[in-house]
Scaffold this active site. Structure first.
Site, PDB file in Angstrom:
ATOM      1  N   THR A 182     -40.974  -1.585  31.483  1.00 50.99           N
ATOM      2  CA  THR A 182     -40.668  -2.863  30.812  1.00 50.99           C
ATOM      3  C   THR A 182     -39.326  -3.421  31.266  1.00 50.99           C
ATOM      4  O   THR A 182     -39.024  -4.581  31.003  1.00 50.99           O
ATOM      5  CB  THR A 182     -40.635  -2.697  29.271  1.00 50.99           C
ATOM      6  OG1 THR A 182     -39.778  -1.598  28.947  1.00 50.99           O
ATOM      7  CG2 THR A 182     -42.009  -2.429  28.716  1.00 50.99           C
TER       8      THR A 182
ATOM      9  N   TYR B 249     -45.441   5.183  18.846  1.00 51.58           N
ATOM     10  CA  TYR B 249     -43.998   4.874  18.905  1.00 51.58           C
ATOM     11  C   TYR B 249     -43.268   5.604  17.781  1.00 51.58           C
ATOM     12  O   TYR B 249     -42.314   6.342  18.015  1.00 51.58           O
ATOM     13  CB  TYR B 249     -43.818   3.371  18.793  1.00 51.58           C
ATOM     14  CG  TYR B 249     -42.388   2.895  18.918  1.00 51.58           C
ATOM     15  CD1 TYR B 249     -41.725   2.924  20.143  1.00 51.58           C
ATOM     16  CD2 TYR B 249     -41.699   2.387  17.813  1.00 51.58           C
ATOM     17  CE1 TYR B 249     -40.413   2.465  20.263  1.00 51.58           C
ATOM     18  CE2 TYR B 249     -40.395   1.928  17.929  1.00 51.58           C
ATOM     19  CZ  TYR B 249     -39.753   1.963  19.154  1.00 51.58           C
ATOM     20  OH  TYR B 249     -38.456   1.501  19.264  1.00 51.58           O
TER      21      TYR B 249
ATOM     22  N   LYS C  41     -40.897   8.871  18.331  1.00 52.25           N
ATOM     23  CA  LYS C  41     -39.460   8.807  18.036  1.00 52.25           C
ATOM     24  C   LYS C  41     -39.066   9.829  16.965  1.00 52.25           C
ATOM     25  O   LYS C  41     -37.965  10.364  16.983  1.00 52.25           O
ATOM     26  CB  LYS C  41     -39.083   7.395  17.566  1.00 52.25           C
ATOM     27  CG  LYS C  41     -39.125   6.345  18.668  1.00 52.25           C
ATOM     28  CD  LYS C  41     -37.893   6.407  19.554  1.00 52.25           C
ATOM     29  CE  LYS C  41     -37.827   5.238  20.519  1.00 52.25           C
ATOM     30  NZ  LYS C  41     -36.641   5.284  21.393  1.00 52.25           N
TER      31      LYS C  41
ATOM     32  N   TYR D 121     -32.419  21.240  19.437  1.00 50.14           N
ATOM     33  CA  TYR D 121     -31.565  21.620  20.588  1.00 50.14           C
ATOM     34  C   TYR D 121     -30.121  21.812  20.122  1.00 50.14           C
ATOM     35  O   TYR D 121     -29.394  22.651  20.645  1.00 50.14           O
ATOM     36  CB  TYR D 121     -31.618  20.561  21.693  1.00 50.14           C
ATOM     37  CG  TYR D 121     -32.670  20.857  22.743  1.00 50.14           C
ATOM     38  CD1 TYR D 121     -34.015  20.611  22.497  1.00 50.14           C
ATOM     39  CD2 TYR D 121     -32.318  21.397  23.981  1.00 50.14           C
ATOM     40  CE1 TYR D 121     -34.989  20.885  23.446  1.00 50.14           C
ATOM     41  CE2 TYR D 121     -33.282  21.675  24.941  1.00 50.14           C
ATOM     42  CZ  TYR D 121     -34.609  21.413  24.668  1.00 50.14           C
ATOM     43  OH  TYR D 121     -35.566  21.694  25.612  1.00 50.14           O
TER      44      TYR D 121
END
Ligand code: NAD
Ligand code: UDP
Length: 312
Positions: free
Chosen positions: A38, A146, A150, A160
């Site tokens: 995009t 989406y 997310k 992490y």
């Protein structure tokens, strides 16, 4: 001023290109990584002559290695028509992209910021939205690729951090607009301005009573940089948006007024799972980052209208 090496994934997109420009202007070395799904070269063409700017054509779903001090992870299509075009790829970009960039951050000991979204709150039942709200998200709807991508990315960032001590930052971005939005991305601000400038009908989905809170891109970029520079123990998630809330009808009326357009309003069906309201509670960003947006809707729309006049 400290000169840093900064990787920006999705750097050729709308928000990414403004971030690249600002970080270069502050004297940093910027690596802009993008697969141009995009994003567009046009967004960063004015930066290509700068010796401290490097453009890397790469897809974040594959690993990539580079030395950097900081990583801003923005790679992901953001407008509903773009992220719904290939939903499996959207999930892969958020999930595999985050794994690859977190793995890189771990290996090179870089600080990494995730561009998360107000969509993690789904169609919220709490208003305004605070970071402590877990959200109201459909896992199998049109927006799920989406929203859930997310949400999973946020989980990966936190894990992490806990498991591997990676220095992370998570921001939840609310609707952002400004120059270099793609004219055909279907988002409400770009749609309305393009329609108004061409005296075409303005397409209101539903009755236009749904609300959004619109943030000008320069305010977001300022917040992102402040978040990256904040003490390591402040990892977020933190909301970034302009708390001034408008109905979609009010937005249409403002755009017509500011463009002097002859456009008429027409009403189209509301897409499924379209959130009814959205407004950030930004007290955390104010307290921890001393950040609040400065540019209000009419001023930001005026600048954005000037941009669209030059491209259509
Ligand atoms: P955008 O579509 O203009 O930018 C996204 C960029 O990511 C594009 O340049 C695109 O080519 C690139 N990209 C997409 N998939 C990729 C992949 N697999 N590998 C490499 N690059 C890839 O959108 P934007 O509005 O600039 O959004 C930037 C980020 O901010 C996104 O992560 C988005 O989810 C987040 N965000 C934006 C908003 C907003 O209102 N603009 C709101 C919430 C969150
Ligand atoms: N919208 C609209 N007309 C348009 C484009 C969007 O009425 O031409 C509405 C859309 O249904 C939504 C709001 O505007 O309620 C914001 O849409 P956008 O796609 O910009 O962002 P998001 O829904 O992801 O917040």
């Amino acid at each position: 001023m400290t000169h840093k090496k900064i990787l920006i994934t999705g750097g050729a997109g709308f928000v990414g290109s403004h971030l690249c420009e600002r970080l270069l202007n502050e004297g940093n070395e910027v690596y802009c990584l993008d697969n141009f799904f995009t994003g567009q070269k046009q967004n960063i063409v004015h930066l290509l002559d700068n010796p401290y700017f490097e453009l890397i054509r790469h897809d974040v779903t594959a690993p990539y290695f580079i030395e950097a001090d900081e990583i801003y992870n923005l790679a992901c299509p953001a407008s509903p028509i773009h992220y719904q075009h290939n939903p499996i790829k959207t999930v892969k970009t958020s999930v595999m992209g985050s794994i690859n960039m977190l793995g890189l951050a771990k290996r090179i000991n870089a600080k990494i910021l995730q561009a998360s979204t107000s969509e993690v709150y789904g169609d919220p039942q709490v208003h305004p939205q605070q970071e402590s709200y877990w959200g109201h998200v459909n896992p199998i709807g049109e927006r799920s690729c989406y929203d859930e991508g997310k949400r999973c990315a946020e989980t990966l960032f936190i894990d992490y951090h806990k498991q591997n001590k990676v220095k992370i930052k998570i921001i939840r971005i609310f609707n952002t607009y400004g120059p270099r939005m793609h004219p055909n991305d279907g988002r409400v601000v770009s749609n309305f301005i393009v329609q108004a400038l061409q005296n075409q009908d303005i397409t209101i989905y539903g009755e236009g009573q749904q609300t959004r809170s619109f943030q000008y891109v320069d305010d977001l970029v300022e917040g992102m940089i402040k978040m990256m520079a904040s003490p390591d123990q402040f990892i977020g998630p933190v909301n970034m948006g302009n708390p001034n809330e408008f109905t979609i009808l009010e937005l249409a009326e403002k755009v017509i007024k500011l463009t002097g357009s002859k456009s008429k309003l027409i009403f189209k069906p509301l897409p499924s799972d379209d959130p009814m309201m959205r407004q950030p509670d930004i007290s955390l960003a104010k307290k921890e980052l001393n950040w609040a947006p400065k540019i209000q809707l009419e001023e930001g729309l005026t600048k954005t209208i000037e941009f669209f006049k030059s491209v259509i």
